[in-house]
Motif scaffolding. Structure first.
Motif, PDB file in Angstrom:
ATOM      1  N   GLY A  65      66.219  35.532 -31.118  1.00 41.90           N
ATOM      2  CA  GLY A  65      65.555  34.583 -31.788  1.00 41.90           C
ATOM      3  C   GLY A  65      65.152  33.826 -30.599  1.00 41.90           C
ATOM      4  O   GLY A  65      65.326  32.251 -31.632  1.00 41.90           O
ATOM      5  N   ILE A  66      64.854  34.075 -29.321  1.00 35.55           N
ATOM      6  CA  ILE A  66      65.116  32.907 -28.118  1.00 35.55           C
ATOM      7  C   ILE A  66      63.818  33.283 -27.384  1.00 35.55           C
ATOM      8  O   ILE A  66      63.574  34.477 -27.216  1.00 35.55           O
ATOM      9  CB  ILE A  66      66.230  32.683 -27.440  1.00 35.55           C
ATOM     10  CG1 ILE A  66      67.316  33.596 -26.865  1.00 35.55           C
ATOM     11  CG2 ILE A  66      67.363  31.659 -28.648  1.00 35.55           C
ATOM     12  CD1 ILE A  66      68.143  33.013 -25.432  1.00 35.55           C
ATOM     13  N   LYS A  67      63.677  32.344 -26.580  1.00 34.85           N
ATOM     14  CA  LYS A  67      62.191  32.948 -26.065  1.00 34.85           C
ATOM     15  C   LYS A  67      63.066  32.862 -24.065  1.00 34.85           C
ATOM     16  O   LYS A  67      64.477  32.575 -23.572  1.00 34.85           O
ATOM     17  CB  LYS A  67      61.643  31.523 -25.578  1.00 34.85           C
ATOM     18  CG  LYS A  67      60.746  30.917 -26.657  1.00 34.85           C
ATOM     19  CD  LYS A  67      59.807  30.716 -26.157  1.00 34.85           C
ATOM     20  CE  LYS A  67      58.782  30.400 -27.946  1.00 34.85           C
ATOM     21  NZ  LYS A  67      58.350  28.775 -26.939  1.00 34.85           N
ATOM     22  N   ALA A  68      63.124  33.549 -23.018  1.00 35.08           N
ATOM     23  CA  ALA A  68      63.177  34.389 -21.748  1.00 35.08           C
ATOM     24  C   ALA A  68      63.646  32.533 -21.465  1.00 35.08           C
ATOM     25  O   ALA A  68      64.404  32.694 -20.436  1.00 35.08           O
ATOM     26  CB  ALA A  68      62.215  35.173 -21.350  1.00 35.08           C
ATOM     27  N   GLU A  69      62.642  32.075 -21.646  1.00 34.21           N
ATOM     28  CA  GLU A  69      63.004  30.486 -20.843  1.00 34.21           C
ATOM     29  C   GLU A  69      63.944  30.088 -20.876  1.00 34.21           C
ATOM     30  O   GLU A  69      64.351  28.936 -20.413  1.00 34.21           O
ATOM     31  CB  GLU A  69      61.711  29.760 -20.455  1.00 34.21           C
ATOM     32  CG  GLU A  69      60.270  30.640 -20.653  1.00 34.21           C
ATOM     33  CD  GLU A  69      59.588  31.194 -21.276  1.00 34.21           C
ATOM     34  OE1 GLU A  69      58.700  31.479 -20.701  1.00 34.21           O
ATOM     35  OE2 GLU A  69      59.926  31.607 -22.451  1.00 34.21           O
TER      36      GLU A  69
END
Length: 320
Positions: free
Chosen positions: A66-70
């Motif tokens: 549930g996280i973004k690559a950034e």
């Protein structure tokens, strides 16, 4: 703080190669392979390379977390079969998934690579250098396999597994790593011969070489040893461990490790029958399967353990 696994992902190629398929290439049979290894089939990449498989596993791990690559600070990719000498595979994954804020590099520890990557990230997190990491085990061993050698070609497959690690209060409890370079030749693969214009030898890629008996003896001795070490140093009773997630090299090795640890075989999950030995990818692929099957609950204690070329070995005790 410690590193906690908050998401997992995996990817294997669509192409299935069965034991019957291999029997058309070399003198072997389904019975011969299954009896000695526990392998029924494996996945072989046709068009994809190592970094492409790693990127797909990474995307699935990020989605699961549930996280973004950034948000990633670092990407470590454990591989023995990168697509290029450089750029490294982790940088190729970084570009593919858009992890613009992450430092990225590869780790070469053969089949122990995922455990080495986990230990390395754990050190960064404990030091307060990074907070969010992506570790990947990915290999395309079909590139390095001599498909006319029945002693090795029946063993290997292609695939990738990944995990997102974040700094939290619980997670990795303790880890150990080890190496024995003296015994390295029993499991090796020449990257390039020492050829150049002066000695008039053309650089050529080599194939995987393995002394199966020596590797077997090494594995059934060293894996239980490093598992006991990680439990003793963390003052953890072996009965507290729900699963031993071991490198999927051979069914008989996993069986022997369970016997030496005096643990029931149902605490040693296996998927080698479907994928073969995918080197650094075996542990994260199996971990992802356990996660997505709902077999892991918060607070469960797991031991992840790998062994491979180098010779190398490593184990980590983690709380899910």
């Amino acid at each position: 703080m410690t590193g906690r696994i908050i998401g997992t992902g995996s990817y294997v190629p669509e192409r299935i190669v069965t034991n019957e398929d291999l029997a058309k290439l070399v003198e072997t049979s389904d019975e011969w392979i299954v009896t000695r290894t526990g392998i029924h089939e494996r996945r072989i990449a046709v068009e994809e390379g190592t970094s492409a498989m790693a990127s797909r596993a990474a995307e699935r791990a990020l989605e699961n977390a549930g996280i973004k690559a950034e948000e990633l600070d670092i990407i470590l990719m454990a591989t023995s079969s990168p697509d290029h000498c450089f750029p490294n595979g982790a940088c190729e994954v970084q570009a593919a998934i858009g992890a613009v804020n992450a430092v990225a590099y590869d780790i070469s520890a053969a089949c122990s690579g995922f455990e080495f990557a986990l230990s390395t990230v754990q050190a960064f997190i404990r030091a307060g250098i990074y907070k969010t990491a992506l570790i990947i085990g990915a290999d395309c061993l079909s590139k390095l396999t001599d498909w006319s050698d029945r002693g090795t070609c029946v063993l290997f497959g292609d695939g990738a597994g990944a995990a997102v690690i974040r700094a939290e209060k619980t997670g990795v409890i303790h880890s150990v790593m080890g190496s024995d370079g003296v015994k390295g030749p029993v499991l090796s693969c020449v990257a390039r011969s020492e050829g150049n214009f002066l000695n008039e030898r053309k650089p050529e890629l080599g194939y995987i070489y393995m002394d199966g008996q020596e590797v077997f003896k090494f594995a059934v001795k060293k894996v239980p040893e490093c598992i006991r070490q990680v439990l003793e140093e963390s003052k953890t009773d072996i009965e507290e461990v729900k699963y031993f997630v071991l490198h999927q090299a051979n069914y008989r090795i996993c069986e022997a490790v369970a016997k030496r640890l005096k643990q029931p075989l149902d605490k040693v999950p296996m998927n080698i029958g479907s994928y073969g030995n995918t080197s650094g990818a075996t542990v994260p692929i199996l971990l992802d399967e356990l996660n997505r099957q709902g077999r892991l609950q918060r607070g469960d204690k797991l031991v992840l353990a790998g062994f491979g070329g180098g010779l190398t070995w490593g184990a980590a005790l983690v709380e899910w």
